[in-house]
Scaffold this motif. Structure first.
Motif, PDB file in Angstrom:
ATOM      1  N   GLY A   1     -96.535  16.447  15.014  1.00  0.00           N
ATOM      2  CA  GLY A   1     -96.556  17.911  15.164  1.00  0.00           C
ATOM      3  C   GLY A   1     -96.533  18.570  13.811  1.00  0.00           C
ATOM      4  N   ILE A   2     -96.805  19.880  13.797  1.00  0.00           N
ATOM      5  CA  ILE A   2     -96.766  20.568  12.507  1.00  0.00           C
ATOM      6  C   ILE A   2     -95.305  20.710  12.070  1.00  0.00           C
ATOM      7  CG2 ILE A   2     -98.929  21.850  12.734  1.00  0.00           C
ATOM      8  CD1 ILE A   2     -97.152  24.279  13.558  1.00  0.00           C
ATOM      9  N   GLN A   3     -95.123  21.060  10.817  1.00  0.00           N
ATOM     10  CA  GLN A   3     -93.764  21.260  10.301  1.00  0.00           C
ATOM     11  C   GLN A   3     -93.033  22.308  11.138  1.00  0.00           C
ATOM     12  OE1 GLN A   3     -93.066  22.237   6.160  1.00  0.00           O
ATOM     13  NE2 GLN A   3     -94.292  20.461   5.579  1.00  0.00           N
ATOM     14  N   SER A   4     -91.766  22.035  11.394  1.00  0.00           N
ATOM     15  CA  SER A   4     -90.884  22.964  12.124  1.00  0.00           C
ATOM     16  C   SER A   4     -91.333  23.216  13.567  1.00  0.00           C
ATOM     17  CB  SER A   4     -90.760  24.323  11.403  1.00  0.00           C
ATOM     18  OG  SER A   4     -90.253  24.114  10.121  1.00  0.00           O
ATOM     19  N   SER A   5     -92.106  22.280  14.117  1.00  0.00           N
ATOM     20  CA  SER A   5     -92.545  22.493  15.509  1.00  0.00           C
ATOM     21  C   SER A   5     -91.421  22.145  16.480  1.00  0.00           C
ATOM     22  CB  SER A   5     -93.795  21.667  15.818  1.00  0.00           C
ATOM     23  OG  SER A   5     -93.545  20.305  15.514  1.00  0.00           O
ATOM     24  N   GLY A   6     -90.365  21.462  15.978  1.00  0.00           N
ATOM     25  CA  GLY A   6     -89.212  21.145  16.829  1.00  0.00           C
ATOM     26  C   GLY A   6     -89.097  19.659  17.140  1.00  0.00           C
TER      27      GLY A   6
ATOM     28  N   SER B   1     -85.263  23.540   4.748  1.00  0.00           N
ATOM     29  CA  SER B   1     -86.551  24.239   4.732  1.00  0.00           C
ATOM     30  C   SER B   1     -87.615  23.282   4.183  1.00  0.00           C
ATOM     31  CB  SER B   1     -86.444  25.483   3.853  1.00  0.00           C
ATOM     32  OG  SER B   1     -86.061  25.079   2.553  1.00  0.00           O
ATOM     33  N   GLY B   2     -88.873  23.640   4.405  1.00  0.00           N
ATOM     34  CA  GLY B   2     -89.993  22.817   3.903  1.00  0.00           C
ATOM     35  C   GLY B   2     -90.066  21.505   4.646  1.00  0.00           C
ATOM     36  N   ILE B   3     -90.577  20.490   3.939  1.00  0.00           N
ATOM     37  CA  ILE B   3     -90.786  19.204   4.592  1.00  0.00           C
ATOM     38  C   ILE B   3     -89.506  18.371   4.547  1.00  0.00           C
ATOM     39  CG2 ILE B   3     -91.880  18.272   2.483  1.00  0.00           C
ATOM     40  CD1 ILE B   3     -93.663  16.626   4.469  1.00  0.00           C
TER      41      ILE B   3
ATOM     42  N   ILE C   1     -94.301  20.818  24.796  1.00  0.00           N
ATOM     43  CA  ILE C   1     -94.395  22.213  24.355  1.00  0.00           C
ATOM     44  C   ILE C   1     -92.968  22.695  24.065  1.00  0.00           C
ATOM     45  CG2 ILE C   1     -95.227  24.543  24.943  1.00  0.00           C
ATOM     46  CD1 ILE C   1     -97.498  22.450  24.814  1.00  0.00           C
ATOM     47  N   THR C   2     -92.684  23.038  22.794  1.00  0.00           N
ATOM     48  CA  THR C   2     -91.365  23.522  22.380  1.00  0.00           C
ATOM     49  C   THR C   2     -91.398  25.042  22.254  1.00  0.00           C
ATOM     50  OG1 THR C   2     -91.972  23.289  20.092  1.00  0.00           O
ATOM     51  CG2 THR C   2     -90.853  21.413  21.077  1.00  0.00           C
ATOM     52  N   LYS C   3     -90.265  25.589  21.964  1.00  0.00           N
ATOM     53  CA  LYS C   3     -90.118  27.023  21.668  1.00  0.00           C
ATOM     54  C   LYS C   3     -90.690  27.927  22.760  1.00  0.00           C
ATOM     55  CE  LYS C   3     -90.025  26.172  16.707  1.00  0.00           C
ATOM     56  NZ  LYS C   3     -90.422  26.538  15.379  1.00  0.00           N
ATOM     57  N   LEU C   4     -90.555  27.464  24.020  1.00  0.00           N
ATOM     58  CA  LEU C   4     -91.027  28.307  25.127  1.00  0.00           C
ATOM     59  C   LEU C   4     -90.282  29.638  25.121  1.00  0.00           C
ATOM     60  CD1 LEU C   4     -91.298  25.584  27.922  1.00  0.00           C
ATOM     61  CD2 LEU C   4     -93.190  26.848  26.920  1.00  0.00           C
ATOM     62  N   ASP C   5     -88.997  29.597  24.684  1.00  0.00           N
ATOM     63  CA  ASP C   5     -88.172  30.807  24.663  1.00  0.00           C
ATOM     64  C   ASP C   5     -88.655  31.822  23.644  1.00  0.00           C
ATOM     65  OD1 ASP C   5     -87.405  28.759  22.785  1.00  0.00           O
ATOM     66  OD2 ASP C   5     -85.691  30.036  22.227  1.00  0.00           O
ATOM     67  N   LEU C   6     -89.520  31.371  22.715  1.00  0.00           N
ATOM     68  CA  LEU C   6     -89.970  32.305  21.672  1.00  0.00           C
ATOM     69  C   LEU C   6     -91.312  32.960  22.008  1.00  0.00           C
ATOM     70  CD1 LEU C   6     -88.971  30.503  18.321  1.00  0.00           C
ATOM     71  CD2 LEU C   6     -87.725  32.229  19.603  1.00  0.00           C
TER      72      LEU C   6
ATOM     73  N   VAL D   1     -89.938  22.073  26.646  1.00  0.00           N
ATOM     74  CA  VAL D   1     -88.521  21.968  26.263  1.00  0.00           C
ATOM     75  C   VAL D   1     -88.085  23.237  25.544  1.00  0.00           C
ATOM     76  CG1 VAL D   1     -88.494  19.439  26.055  1.00  0.00           C
ATOM     77  CG2 VAL D   1     -89.061  20.816  24.066  1.00  0.00           C
ATOM     78  N   VAL D   2     -86.782  23.467  25.603  1.00  0.00           N
ATOM     79  CA  VAL D   2     -86.228  24.574  24.815  1.00  0.00           C
ATOM     80  C   VAL D   2     -85.087  23.987  23.980  1.00  0.00           C
ATOM     81  CG1 VAL D   2     -85.031  26.800  24.906  1.00  0.00           C
ATOM     82  CG2 VAL D   2     -86.882  26.340  26.499  1.00  0.00           C
ATOM     83  N   ASN D   3     -85.252  24.042  22.670  1.00  0.00           N
ATOM     84  CA  ASN D   3     -84.228  23.505  21.769  1.00  0.00           C
ATOM     85  C   ASN D   3     -83.368  24.641  21.213  1.00  0.00           C
ATOM     86  OD1 ASN D   3     -85.370  20.840  21.931  1.00  0.00           O
ATOM     87  ND2 ASN D   3     -86.999  21.593  20.587  1.00  0.00           N
TER      88      ASN D   3
ATOM     89  N   ASP E   1     -78.832  29.368  16.667  1.00  0.00           N
ATOM     90  CA  ASP E   1     -77.903  28.444  17.349  1.00  0.00           C
ATOM     91  C   ASP E   1     -77.350  27.413  16.372  1.00  0.00           C
ATOM     92  OD1 ASP E   1     -78.494  29.732  19.713  1.00  0.00           O
ATOM     93  OD2 ASP E   1     -80.056  28.278  20.292  1.00  0.00           O
ATOM     94  N   LEU E   2     -78.265  26.937  15.541  1.00  0.00           N
ATOM     95  CA  LEU E   2     -77.844  25.906  14.575  1.00  0.00           C
ATOM     96  C   LEU E   2     -76.841  26.489  13.597  1.00  0.00           C
ATOM     97  CD1 LEU E   2     -81.243  24.124  13.755  1.00  0.00           C
ATOM     98  CD2 LEU E   2     -79.360  23.210  15.101  1.00  0.00           C
ATOM     99  N   ASP E   3     -77.186  27.682  13.107  1.00  0.00           N
ATOM    100  CA  ASP E   3     -76.294  28.329  12.142  1.00  0.00           C
ATOM    101  C   ASP E   3     -74.913  28.562  12.773  1.00  0.00           C
ATOM    102  OD1 ASP E   3     -78.390  28.279  10.433  1.00  0.00           O
ATOM    103  OD2 ASP E   3     -78.982  30.394  10.732  1.00  0.00           O
TER     104      ASP E   3
END
Ligand SMILES: Nc1nc2c(ncn2[C@@H]2O[C@H](COP(=O)(O)OP(=O)(O)OP(=O)(O)O)[C@@H](O)[C@H]2O)c(=O)[nH]1
Length: 766
Positions: A39-44, A62-64, A204-209, A234-236, A241-243
């Motif tokens: 997946g692309i970076q930060s795709s979950g 952040s980043g890779i 498929i991630t980030k459905l909530d967004l 999925v919803v992660n 939330d992490l913070d």
């Protein structure tokens, strides 16, 4: 299915195989069933994996973040702990795993933001997981950020392809719902290697967004980009939330609630969410392993068979046997290059050693020796000089055989450098061959050096012997010129022809004719027609030569009193010259004519006695300039002449430094000797062309072959250097160790598969 036939163990089996192969330093081309997360970076991606374990253990930032593939082996187990393959440490605190991944990533890729395809293997034992093996790969990035390398996109893509191109790899293509699915890099990559979507699972991630009022139902229902294995949403946990350190277990509950309560998704809530995804993946992986196990077993068997010969060889072969094998190989290669048999590949570009030697024997040597018989442009002058020098102060009537011998031996001698040059050339070819074939012996450097030294030294020794023998052969040709050789009957013929030619010419020729006045009442009229032949001086009444009036044999005469236009002929011993006359005084028309008569008489041996009273130039002609011909003058070589040979060249007329012009007679002899030389040399050349290849083959090539065949091995035994010769370099030792561990690993893996296979099939058919 897994419960019924105990299939869940299959993942553990593959994990074991993975463990076995991960230990190998050499890459093994065994394609184990696994799931690669793309997946692309930060795709979950990391978020999904963490949720499988319900633990925070992956590095964040952040980043890779993921810069080395992480092979995550999830093993269902009562106790919960983790272990890396690269370290013996057991991790109970999962936060520490995060730091270890970062440290291990740094260890390989350094401080750079680069990526490496060298995987980190992490086993997680937990009651919360289903047996699953996943590979977390670095995220696809389009634009390098910060200090990332400019080609980061390519590096990542290549690494991803390294995994997903393998047919046994399932592709977990993670796509965030808040981008247009048509632009999903994960699906695009997956389609490149799996165009029919047979081994791709969509997440498929980030459905909530997603923007309110929009949903991903069509995608999740497999309507937009259909995949055989379908999509799971999925919803992660969000960044917020992490913070806020939202507990992952609570996040899992919230995820379930999300699907159950979402108007668009609640009808499919039972097949959405991370827990469901884990089950799907486990099931699909197990089925996938079950399907691929027979192929995997076959591949391993083949692999093992490929290693078996070498392994058995390493295990069971002694140094002596190995050394013999290497030397035998050298023998075969050396020989097949020479005789053309048994070549593995017949070259179409260059000549083999044998073909090159054949070219030397049958083309180069033939051509060069053949050219030799024609001599150089100075040949005629050289032969002329030889003829004159071998006869010295005397003259030859016939072809001087000594000159012929000298010329022939001179040319035979010239063969030596030609022949030895080819011995050098062939020796070089053989030496290069030895270098070429010993170069291949890179497993045993000591043996290579020793073999090379031995064989090359032997070739050089044989080269010397061969040259000596060929020079002897040429010397023997030179030592005896076989003029009665059956192919050389021409010598006698030539002599006969020349003899006949001389007699013929002698009969035809007279030396000089002309009127002279005779003083002293010798004849009735003073003016007479004189004819000078090599034997006599006779005179006639007139030029019709019908009436000879007298003749004087020339054997014992001398000339004296040359003055102006006259000179005197008298007998050396003071006897009368003609009848009672003691001398004959002859007067010519001019001093020049008188000089000409004297010169011609001198030529045939009548000595000229210089008058003591006569002063230079007094006569009007300088008598010192009268040319007296040398011994090669044609008359002096005539047969049956009885005149004196006392005709050596007067000192005052000999001019050695001037360019030599041979007389006509010498020219004729040059032609004859040149012809004879060419004919004789043809015989010698014929012998040489036949014998040189035989001698070189016998003395050099065959001897070297025999030496390689018989004496090489003995040398190593006799000098007790077999073990020294067979010492392997560290790299070779490492290779052997690798073959051994690879063999053991494959064998162990195959045993595991065989057992597992047996277990499944027994259960399946029960
Ligand atoms: N709101 C929301 N945020 C998510 C979701 N999944 C991931 N995120 C966030 O997206 C960011 C990236 O998530 P990661 O799981 O680290 O993504 P990744 O694909 O592993 O990233 P790289 O390893 O860097 O490629 C984090 O801030 C996550 O909190 C999701 O389903 N919903």
């Amino acid at each position: 299915m897994e419960d019924e036939f105990g299939m869940k163990n299959l993942v553990l089996t593959v994990n074991k195989l993975q463990e076995i192969f991960a230990k190998l330093t050499m890459q093994i081309d065994i394609d184990l069933p696994q799931i690669a997360v793309v997946g692309i970076q930060s795709s979950g991606k990391s978020s999904v994996l963490e949720k499988f374990i319900a633990k925070d253990f992956l590095p964040r930032g952040s980043g890779i973040v993921t810069r080395r593939p992480l092979i995550l082996q999830l093993i269902n187990n009562e106790d919960e702990f983790a272990k890396f393959d690269h370290s013996p440490e057991i991790f109970y605190d999962f936060y520490k795993i995060q730091r270890e991944i970062e440290a291990e990533t740094e260890r390989v890729v350094g401080g750079l933001k680069a990526v490496s395809s060298m995987p980190i293997v992490l086993k997680i034992f937990s009651p919360n997981v289903l047996n699953l093996t996943l590979v977390d790969l670095p995220g696809i990035t389009k634009v390098p950020i910060g200090d990332q390398p400019s080609d980061i996109e390519n590096q990542v893509r290549e690494m991803i392809f390294e995994y997903i191109t393998k047919e046994n790899c399932l592709i977990l293509a993670v796509t965030p719902a808040n981008i247009d699915i048509a632009n999903s890099e994960a699906l695009k990559l997956a389609r490149e290697v799996d165009p029919l979507g047979k081994r791709t699972i969509g997440v498929i991630t980030k459905l909530d967004l997603m923007d309110s009022g929009t949903d991903a139902v069509d995608i999740l229902e497999n309507k937009i980009f259909p995949l055989e294995r379908g999509y799971v949403g999925v919803v992660n946990r969000s960044q917020k939330d992490l913070d806020e350190k939202l507990d992952i277990k609570i996040a899992a509950e919230l995820e379930n609630e999300y699907f159950e309560n979402h108007p668009a998704y609640k009808h499919m809530a039972h097949r959405m969410g991370t827990a469901y995804l884990q089950k799907v993946l486990n099931k699909q992986l197990v089925e996938h392993i079950f399907k691929t196990l027979p192929t995997l077993r076959d591949r391993l068997r083949k692999y093992l068979m490929g290693l078996e010969d070498e392994y058995n060889h390493i295990e069971s072969t002694s140094n002596v046997k190995l050394m013999n094998e290497v030397i035998n190989q050298l023998k075969q290669e050396f020989r097949s290059e020479l005789d053309g048999y048994g070549q593995k590949e017949v070259s179409m570009k260059g000549l083999t050693t044998g073909a090159t030697i054949n070219e030397i024997f049958n083309i180069k040597l033939q051509k060069e020796t053949f050219n030799m018989h024609s001599g150089g442009k100075d040949l005629r002058s050289e032969i002329g000089m030889t003829i004159r020098n071998v006869t010295g102060m005397y003259s030859n009537i016939f072809i001087p055989e000594k000159a012929f011998d000298r010329v022939v031996t001179y040319f035979i001698e010239k063969m030596k450098p030609v022949i030895t040059k080819y011995v050098d050339e062939i020796s070089m070819i053989l030496q290069n061959n030895v270098r070429k074939y010993t170069d291949k012996i890179n497993r045993y450097p000591n043996l290579r050096e020793e073999l090379r030294k031995l064989v090359i030294t032997y070739i050089v020794e044989r080269e010397v012997v061969c040259k000596d023998r060929l020079i002897e052969m040429v010397d023997s040709e030179m030592s005896y010129i076989n003029k009665i050789h059956e192919d050389f009957c021409v010598f006698d013929e030539a002599k006969k022809i020349e003899e006949e030619d001389i007699v013929e010419k002698q009969e035809e020729r007279f030396f000089m004719r002309g009127y002279m006045h005779v003083s002293g009442g010798l004849v009735s009229s003073e003016r007479r027609w004189f004819v000078l032949t090599p034997d006599i001086l006779c005179w006639y009444k007139d030029e019709s030569e019908r009436e000879m009036e007298g003749q004087i044999p020339l054997g014992n005469l001398k000339i004296s009193d040359f003055k102006k236009s006259q000179f005197k002929l008298s007998e050396i011993e003071g006897k009368p010259i003609f009848k009672d006359s003691m001398s004959l005084k002859l007067i010519c028309k001019s001093p020049e004519e008188a000089k000409e008569w004297i010169e011609n008489m001198s030529r045939i041996g009548i000595s000229y006695q210089k008058s003591s009273t006569l002063q230079r130039g007094e006569s009007g002609v300088n008598i010192d300039t009268i040319s007296i011909y040398g011994p090669e003058t044609p008359f002096l070589t005539r047969k049956n002449t009885n005149f004196s040979r006392n005709n050596s060249v007067p000192k005052e007329t000999y001019e050695p430094d001037k360019p030599v012009k041979h007389s006509t007679k010498v020219d004729q002899q040059v032609d004859t000797i040149k012809n004879l030389t060419e004919k004789y040399l043809m015989i010698v050349i014929k012998n040489t062309k036949d014998r040189v290849p035989k001698m070189i083959t016998w003395l050099l090539i065959n001897n070297v072959n025999n030496y390689i065949d018989k004496d090489l091995v003995t040398h190593f035994y006799e000098n007790d250097i077999v073990d020294h010769a067979m010492q392997r370099p560290p790299s070779e030792q490492e290779r052997i160790d690798n073959v051994k561990t690879m063999y053991s690993a494959c064998k162990e893996a195959l045993d595991i598969i065989d057992k597992e296979y047996e277990r499944i099939t027994v259960k399946y058919f029960d």
